[in-house]
Design a protein around this motif. Structure first.
Motif, short mmCIF file in Angstrom:
data_model
loop_
_atom_site.label_atom_id
_atom_site.label_comp_id
_atom_site.label_asym_id
_atom_site.label_seq_id
_atom_site.Cartn_x
_atom_site.Cartn_y
_atom_site.Cartn_z
N ALA A 1 35.26 34.39 38.15
CA ALA A 1 35.84 35.15 39.26
C ALA A 1 34.82 35.49 40.33
O ALA A 1 35.16 35.72 41.48
CB ALA A 1 36.48 36.43 38.72
N VAL A 2 33.55 35.56 39.93
CA VAL A 2 32.51 35.94 40.89
C VAL A 2 31.68 34.75 41.36
O VAL A 2 30.67 34.93 42.03
CB VAL A 2 31.59 37.03 40.28
CG1 VAL A 2 32.36 38.30 40.02
CG2 VAL A 2 30.93 36.53 38.99
N ALA A 3 32.10 33.55 41.02
CA ALA A 3 31.35 32.36 41.43
C ALA A 3 31.34 32.24 42.95
O ALA A 3 32.38 32.40 43.61
CB ALA A 3 31.95 31.11 40.81
N SER B 1 35.81 39.32 45.87
CA SER B 1 35.44 40.65 46.35
C SER B 1 36.45 41.11 47.39
O SER B 1 37.20 40.30 47.96
CB SER B 1 34.04 40.64 46.97
OG SER B 1 34.04 39.92 48.19
N THR B 2 36.46 42.40 47.64
CA THR B 2 37.35 42.98 48.65
C THR B 2 37.04 42.41 50.03
O THR B 2 37.95 42.03 50.78
CB THR B 2 37.22 44.51 48.67
OG1 THR B 2 37.41 45.02 47.35
CG2 THR B 2 38.23 45.13 49.60
N ILE B 3 35.76 42.36 50.36
CA ILE B 3 35.34 41.86 51.68
C ILE B 3 35.80 40.42 51.87
O ILE B 3 36.34 40.05 52.92
CB ILE B 3 33.81 41.95 51.83
CG1 ILE B 3 33.36 43.42 51.85
CG2 ILE B 3 33.36 41.24 53.10
CD1 ILE B 3 33.92 44.23 53.01
N GLU B 4 35.60 39.59 50.84
CA GLU B 4 36.00 38.18 50.96
C GLU B 4 37.51 38.06 51.15
O GLU B 4 37.98 37.27 51.96
CB GLU B 4 35.57 37.40 49.72
CG GLU B 4 35.92 35.91 49.82
CD GLU B 4 35.72 35.16 48.53
OE1 GLU B 4 35.12 34.08 48.57
OE2 GLU B 4 36.16 35.67 47.49
N GLY B 5 38.27 38.86 50.38
CA GLY B 5 39.72 38.80 50.49
C GLY B 5 40.22 39.17 51.87
O GLY B 5 41.12 38.52 52.42
N ILE B 6 39.65 40.22 52.45
CA ILE B 6 40.07 40.67 53.78
C ILE B 6 39.69 39.64 54.84
O ILE B 6 40.49 39.29 55.72
CB ILE B 6 39.44 42.03 54.12
CG1 ILE B 6 39.98 43.11 53.16
CG2 ILE B 6 39.72 42.42 55.56
CD1 ILE B 6 39.28 44.43 53.28
N THR B 7 38.46 39.14 54.76
CA THR B 7 37.99 38.14 55.72
C THR B 7 38.82 36.87 55.66
O THR B 7 39.19 36.29 56.69
CB THR B 7 36.50 37.80 55.45
OG1 THR B 7 35.73 38.99 55.52
CG2 THR B 7 35.98 36.79 56.46
N HIS C 1 41.35 46.59 43.82
CA HIS C 1 41.59 46.90 42.41
C HIS C 1 41.06 45.77 41.52
O HIS C 1 40.48 46.02 40.45
CB HIS C 1 43.08 47.12 42.15
CG HIS C 1 43.41 47.45 40.73
ND1 HIS C 1 43.09 48.66 40.17
CD2 HIS C 1 44.00 46.71 39.75
CE1 HIS C 1 43.49 48.68 38.90
NE2 HIS C 1 44.04 47.51 38.63
N ALA C 2 41.28 44.51 41.95
CA ALA C 2 40.81 43.37 41.17
C ALA C 2 39.28 43.37 41.06
O ALA C 2 38.71 43.11 40.00
CB ALA C 2 41.29 42.06 41.81
N ARG D 1 37.06 43.87 37.53
CA ARG D 1 36.00 42.94 37.10
C ARG D 1 34.71 43.68 36.84
O ARG D 1 33.97 43.38 35.90
CB ARG D 1 35.80 41.86 38.17
CG ARG D 1 36.86 40.78 38.17
CD ARG D 1 36.45 39.58 38.99
NE ARG D 1 36.37 39.89 40.41
CZ ARG D 1 37.38 39.77 41.25
NH1 ARG D 1 38.56 39.38 40.81
NH2 ARG D 1 37.24 40.05 42.53
N ALA D 2 34.40 44.67 37.69
CA ALA D 2 33.17 45.45 37.51
C ALA D 2 33.22 46.26 36.22
O ALA D 2 32.22 46.34 35.49
CB ALA D 2 32.97 46.38 38.70
#
Length: 199
Positions: free
Chosen positions: A49-51, A81-87, A123-124, A128-129
């Protein structure tokens, strides 16, 4: 416009999903995306998930055009990540591409839908964290108790001690012993170190 050109320019439904280890889940998501009438499906199998690099996600993104729809089984199947999802979402909307999640049926073009989307991505990332922290804590506790974590060792303690006697008492070469045990000499040396037999 001929039929070929029309087919090329008509809106497409592009599906994407990521799974880390469970191959059965891969088939489940593929079936979901097929049921969602996806024209093309991209799957990253065995990808964390973090790759940072997800080849099939990049291919899916490159295949999207104005008017297309990007479809995922669930929001956490796409972003790390949240930032990646929004971007990613903003990039899609800027190019006239619609986002669709099968499990979370939301319209991300509305303020309410966008808020829910951000909440789900956030939340996702949080989940994961938490899982990562719990895993590290369990591994640390196991290590303190002398329990081995990670991949199974290639050599048992009995094999290591026997090989050490053969090497030091009988004079058998390390390379010969390693070949007989189907491991590298370096693995055998690590076994000596693990059992406190290294000189």
């Amino acid at each position: 416009m001929d039929l070929v050109t029309a087919a090329q320019t008509s809106p497409k439904r592009i599906g994407y999903a990521r799974v880390s280890t469970d191959s059965q889940t891969l088939y489940q998501y593929r079936d979901l995306l097929k049921a969602a009438r996806c024209d093309r499906i991209f799957m990253d199998d065995g990808v964390s998930a973090v790759a940072k690099v997800r080849p099939q996600l990049e291919k899916a993104r490159a295949a999207l055009r104005d008017g297309d729809t990007f479809i995922v089984p669930a929001i956490d199947r796409a972003f790390r990540s949240t930032i990646e999802g929004i971007t990613f979402l903003d990039d899609l909307h800027a190019q006239g591409i619609t986002f669709e999640s099968i499990y979370q049926q939301i319209d991300t073009r509305t303020p309410e839908g966008r808020k829910w989307y951000i909440d789900m991505v956030n939340h996702a990332e949080y989940e994961r964290a938490i899982i990562s922290r719990r895993t590290k804590e369990k591994m640390s506790a196991a290590k303190r108790k002398g329990i081995h974590c990670g991949r199974p060792r290639k050599l048992s303690e009995c094999q290591v001690r026997k090989a050490h006697i053969q090497a030091t008492v009988q004079g058998v070469q390390l390379s010969v012993l390693a070949e007989h045990l189907h491991v590298s000499p370096r693995t055998l040396l690590r076994g000596f170190e693990r059992c406190g037999l290294a000189e």
